[in-house]
Design a protein around this motif. Structure first.
Motif, PDB file in Angstrom:
ATOM      1  N   VAL A 362     -27.014 -16.492 -23.445  1.00  0.00           N
ATOM      2  CA  VAL A 362     -28.099 -17.156 -22.728  1.00  0.00           C
ATOM      3  C   VAL A 362     -28.620 -16.264 -21.602  1.00  0.00           C
ATOM      4  O   VAL A 362     -29.835 -16.134 -21.399  1.00  0.00           O
ATOM      5  CB  VAL A 362     -27.650 -18.523 -22.180  1.00  0.00           C
ATOM      6  CG1 VAL A 362     -28.709 -19.126 -21.260  1.00  0.00           C
ATOM      7  CG2 VAL A 362     -27.362 -19.484 -23.326  1.00  0.00           C
ATOM      8  N   ALA A 363     -27.706 -15.649 -20.856  1.00  0.00           N
ATOM      9  CA  ALA A 363     -28.121 -14.770 -19.765  1.00  0.00           C
ATOM     10  C   ALA A 363     -28.892 -13.558 -20.296  1.00  0.00           C
ATOM     11  O   ALA A 363     -29.848 -13.098 -19.673  1.00  0.00           O
ATOM     12  CB  ALA A 363     -26.901 -14.311 -18.966  1.00  0.00           C
ATOM     13  N   ALA A 364     -28.484 -13.050 -21.466  1.00  0.00           N
ATOM     14  CA  ALA A 364     -29.206 -11.928 -22.063  1.00  0.00           C
ATOM     15  C   ALA A 364     -30.610 -12.350 -22.489  1.00  0.00           C
ATOM     16  O   ALA A 364     -31.553 -11.552 -22.437  1.00  0.00           O
ATOM     17  CB  ALA A 364     -28.430 -11.398 -23.270  1.00  0.00           C
ATOM     18  N   VAL A 368     -30.128 -12.467 -16.299  1.00  0.00           N
ATOM     19  CA  VAL A 368     -28.935 -12.858 -15.547  1.00  0.00           C
ATOM     20  C   VAL A 368     -29.298 -13.588 -14.259  1.00  0.00           C
ATOM     21  O   VAL A 368     -28.741 -14.652 -13.945  1.00  0.00           O
ATOM     22  CB  VAL A 368     -28.069 -11.617 -15.235  1.00  0.00           C
ATOM     23  CG1 VAL A 368     -26.932 -11.977 -14.269  1.00  0.00           C
ATOM     24  CG2 VAL A 368     -27.492 -11.039 -16.517  1.00  0.00           C
ATOM     25  N   ASP A 369     -30.231 -13.048 -13.490  1.00  0.00           N
ATOM     26  CA  ASP A 369     -30.571 -13.656 -12.205  1.00  0.00           C
ATOM     27  C   ASP A 369     -31.147 -15.057 -12.375  1.00  0.00           C
ATOM     28  O   ASP A 369     -30.788 -15.985 -11.636  1.00  0.00           O
ATOM     29  CB  ASP A 369     -31.569 -12.770 -11.447  1.00  0.00           C
ATOM     30  CG  ASP A 369     -30.938 -11.474 -10.946  1.00  0.00           C
ATOM     31  OD1 ASP A 369     -29.693 -11.395 -10.959  1.00  0.00           O
ATOM     32  OD2 ASP A 369     -31.679 -10.560 -10.560  1.00  0.00           O
ATOM     33  N   LEU A 370     -32.038 -15.231 -13.347  1.00  0.00           N
ATOM     34  CA  LEU A 370     -32.634 -16.551 -13.569  1.00  0.00           C
ATOM     35  C   LEU A 370     -31.567 -17.555 -13.982  1.00  0.00           C
ATOM     36  O   LEU A 370     -31.564 -18.706 -13.515  1.00  0.00           O
ATOM     37  CB  LEU A 370     -33.722 -16.468 -14.642  1.00  0.00           C
ATOM     38  CG  LEU A 370     -34.384 -17.816 -15.028  1.00  0.00           C
ATOM     39  CD1 LEU A 370     -34.992 -18.481 -13.805  1.00  0.00           C
ATOM     40  CD2 LEU A 370     -35.422 -17.600 -16.122  1.00  0.00           C
ATOM     41  N   TRP A 371     -30.632 -17.110 -14.835  1.00  0.00           N
ATOM     42  CA  TRP A 371     -29.599 -18.049 -15.281  1.00  0.00           C
ATOM     43  C   TRP A 371     -28.682 -18.442 -14.121  1.00  0.00           C
ATOM     44  O   TRP A 371     -28.277 -19.599 -14.016  1.00  0.00           O
ATOM     45  CB  TRP A 371     -28.775 -17.459 -16.414  1.00  0.00           C
ATOM     46  CG  TRP A 371     -27.753 -18.435 -16.936  1.00  0.00           C
ATOM     47  CD1 TRP A 371     -26.411 -18.312 -16.906  1.00  0.00           C
ATOM     48  CD2 TRP A 371     -28.023 -19.706 -17.531  1.00  0.00           C
ATOM     49  NE1 TRP A 371     -25.801 -19.421 -17.437  1.00  0.00           N
ATOM     50  CE2 TRP A 371     -26.787 -20.303 -17.831  1.00  0.00           C
ATOM     51  CE3 TRP A 371     -29.201 -20.396 -17.838  1.00  0.00           C
ATOM     52  CZ2 TRP A 371     -26.680 -21.556 -18.432  1.00  0.00           C
ATOM     53  CZ3 TRP A 371     -29.096 -21.659 -18.438  1.00  0.00           C
ATOM     54  CH2 TRP A 371     -27.844 -22.217 -18.729  1.00  0.00           C
ATOM     55  N   LEU A 372     -28.381 -17.525 -13.234  1.00  0.00           N
ATOM     56  CA  LEU A 372     -27.557 -17.860 -12.077  1.00  0.00           C
ATOM     57  C   LEU A 372     -28.270 -18.859 -11.158  1.00  0.00           C
ATOM     58  O   LEU A 372     -27.632 -19.747 -10.573  1.00  0.00           O
ATOM     59  CB  LEU A 372     -27.205 -16.591 -11.300  1.00  0.00           C
ATOM     60  CG  LEU A 372     -26.156 -15.681 -11.953  1.00  0.00           C
ATOM     61  CD1 LEU A 372     -26.066 -14.349 -11.222  1.00  0.00           C
ATOM     62  CD2 LEU A 372     -24.793 -16.357 -12.011  1.00  0.00           C
ATOM     63  N   VAL A 373     -29.598 -18.762 -11.041  1.00  0.00           N
ATOM     64  CA  VAL A 373     -30.358 -19.740 -10.258  1.00  0.00           C
ATOM     65  C   VAL A 373     -30.293 -21.115 -10.924  1.00  0.00           C
ATOM     66  O   VAL A 373     -30.143 -22.146 -10.251  1.00  0.00           O
ATOM     67  CB  VAL A 373     -31.823 -19.287 -10.097  1.00  0.00           C
ATOM     68  CG1 VAL A 373     -32.667 -20.406  -9.489  1.00  0.00           C
ATOM     69  CG2 VAL A 373     -31.906 -18.036  -9.230  1.00  0.00           C
ATOM     70  N   VAL A 374     -30.394 -21.148 -12.252  1.00  0.00           N
ATOM     71  CA  VAL A 374     -30.270 -22.419 -12.982  1.00  0.00           C
ATOM     72  C   VAL A 374     -28.898 -23.041 -12.745  1.00  0.00           C
ATOM     73  O   VAL A 374     -28.769 -24.249 -12.488  1.00  0.00           O
ATOM     74  CB  VAL A 374     -30.510 -22.198 -14.494  1.00  0.00           C
ATOM     75  CG1 VAL A 374     -30.158 -23.457 -15.280  1.00  0.00           C
ATOM     76  CG2 VAL A 374     -31.961 -21.809 -14.748  1.00  0.00           C
ATOM     77  N   VAL A 375     -27.857 -22.220 -12.830  1.00  0.00           N
ATOM     78  CA  VAL A 375     -26.490 -22.703 -12.587  1.00  0.00           C
ATOM     79  C   VAL A 375     -26.368 -23.304 -11.193  1.00  0.00           C
ATOM     80  O   VAL A 375     -25.828 -24.401 -11.008  1.00  0.00           O
ATOM     81  CB  VAL A 375     -25.478 -21.564 -12.772  1.00  0.00           C
ATOM     82  CG1 VAL A 375     -24.090 -21.982 -12.287  1.00  0.00           C
ATOM     83  CG2 VAL A 375     -25.419 -21.142 -14.238  1.00  0.00           C
ATOM     84  N   ALA A 376     -26.871 -22.592 -10.185  1.00  0.00           N
ATOM     85  CA  ALA A 376     -26.810 -23.087  -8.807  1.00  0.00           C
ATOM     86  C   ALA A 376     -27.531 -24.425  -8.669  1.00  0.00           C
ATOM     87  O   ALA A 376     -27.049 -25.344  -7.996  1.00  0.00           O
ATOM     88  CB  ALA A 376     -27.410 -22.049  -7.855  1.00  0.00           C
TER      89      ALA A 376
END
Length: 412
Positions: A362-364, A368-376
């Motif tokens: 998913v991160a690929a 990576v940065d967008l997925w970490l924002v979604v997680v947060a």
């Protein structure tokens, strides 16, 4: 009579075992991540290795909850620690001699996941058996504080050992700490009353499930934990070592995890003094602070901001965890504790393998940065949403009515 739980010999042995094993275990995630990367593994392969460990926990942990209410809990903890010491020693020897593979790490991770899951519910339930009711609130905090302090040291040392000696030696230390833990658990002498005689495992699990469903705050927050770990597990276990390690070096990830644990320690120190009447109201609000770590990894180009995010994450999670643990200890019958804790742990673990396995792809796909924002966003907002329940907001701690007799123990 003193209200300090440290006056109890059995509590000291319990905390000693939990603390020393936490020290070594904190080194293992750092070692495992870089062992996979040193073998040429990708983010997806690292996710699958960690998912194998987590999946084994999920499969085994409900059975561990039944055993924890049927059998002497200290015996389960001792056996699990001894067996884990052996499996980690084998893993360390294979890695040190250069014969490791990603398949091997997956298989040994599954073994360790099963061994740990057999004892985790019993370990969580054991606190109440080693102290009096008056000592229980402080015992919950002290146990957590000791464990998280050891983990903070372990994460930092793990990063250094991996950087200078290699992953195998970090796992060898973990094997030694589990050996010491097994010895300490053998010193615990508490009476055990089996939950039932001859009842089938599925029947006992059904009793545990009914107990969980009887408390709205309990099943609601277990459900929230399921969502939390689905998103956050992969962010820390898969993306964290890559994002931080690639940017600032392998030892930086050890420092990030150490900052996380330092936050836990600080939260525990706060909890020693701050005892809100409502067990979960403030804690669930603090849980929203855990969004700080993945958000800092996504948006910050400075290591000190990532460390700060990890620290804030630890403070928030610890303040929630203390209230959560005490809520379970005070509101669940002793003969149901292990099973209830097993359902709580399943809520934390059941979606972790999915999160670990999917995080890399998913991160690929989205970045990576967008997925970490979604997680947060997910873990922060879902924590705040749980406050919409009056059952969560209204649960209060049991008043302390005065000194009580020491817990019943058997002779050595």
């Amino acid at each position: 009579m003193t209200t300090s739980p440290l006056a109890s010999r059995d509590f000291r042995a319990l905390v000693g075992g939990v603390t020393v094993s936490a020290l070594g275990s904190a080194m293992t995630p750092v070692a495992l991540a870089f062992a996979v990367l040193h073998l040429g593994g990708t983010a997806t392969q690292l996710g699958l290795v960690v998912a194998a460990f987590s999946a084994a926990e999920v499969v085994t942990i409900l059975y561990g909850g039944v055993l924890g209410d049927r059998l002497p809990r200290q015996l389960l903890m001792q056996g699990s620690s001894a067996a884990t010491a052996l499996s980690q020693a084998v893993c360390a020897a294979v890695l040190i001699t250069g014969h490791g593979s990603i398949l091997f790490l997956s298989l040994i991770g599954m073994v360790n996941g099963c061994l740990g899951a057999l004892a985790q519910p019993a370990s969580s339930a054991m606190t109440r058996a080693t102290v009096t009711e008056a000592q229980l609130p402080r015992a919950v905090v002290l146990r957590s504080l000791a464990s998280q302090t050891a983990s903070a040291v372990g994460f930092a040392v793990g990063g250094i050992v991996v950087a200078f000696a290699g992953p195998g030696w970090a796992i060898a230390v973990d094997a030694g700490t589990y050996t010491i833990a097994a010895i300490l658990y053998s010193l615990i002498r508490v009476a055990h009353t089996p939950s039932s005689s001859g009842a089938r495992i599925l029947s006992e699990l059904a009793d545990g499930a009914r107990e969980v469903l009887r408390h709205t705050w309990l099943w609601l927050l277990i459900g929230q934990a399921l969502l939390y770990h689905l998103f956050y597990g992969g962010a820390q276990g898969v993306l964290g070592p890559i994002v931080v390690g690639d940017t600032w070096g392998e030892e930086a990830w050890g420092w990030a995890l150490s900052a996380l644990m330092a936050g836990f320690v600080t939260g525990g120190l706060v909890a020693l003094r701050w005892r809100p009447r409502h067990l979960l109201r403030s804690g669930v609000a603090m849980l929203a602070l855990t969004a700080a770590f993945p958000l800092a990894m996504a948006l910050s180009g400075e290591l000190w901001l990532v460390l700060l995010g990890a620290f804030v994450h630890g403070v928030g999670l610890q303040l929630f965890s203390v209230g959560w643990d005490l809520a379970i200890q005070e509101n669940i019958a002793p003969d149901m504790l292990s099973r209830v804790y097993s359902f709580d742990l399943v809520g934390s673990f059941v979606c972790r393998p999915i999160g670990y396995a999917l995080t890399g792809p998913v991160a690929a796909l989205v970045g990576v940065d967008l997925w970490l924002v979604v997680v947060a966003s997910v873990i922060g907002l879902s924590s705040l949403a749980a406050l919409g329940s009056s059952s969560v907001r209204g649960l209060t701690r049991r008043p302390t009515v005065g000194p009580e007799p020491e817990p019943v123990t058997t002779s050595g």
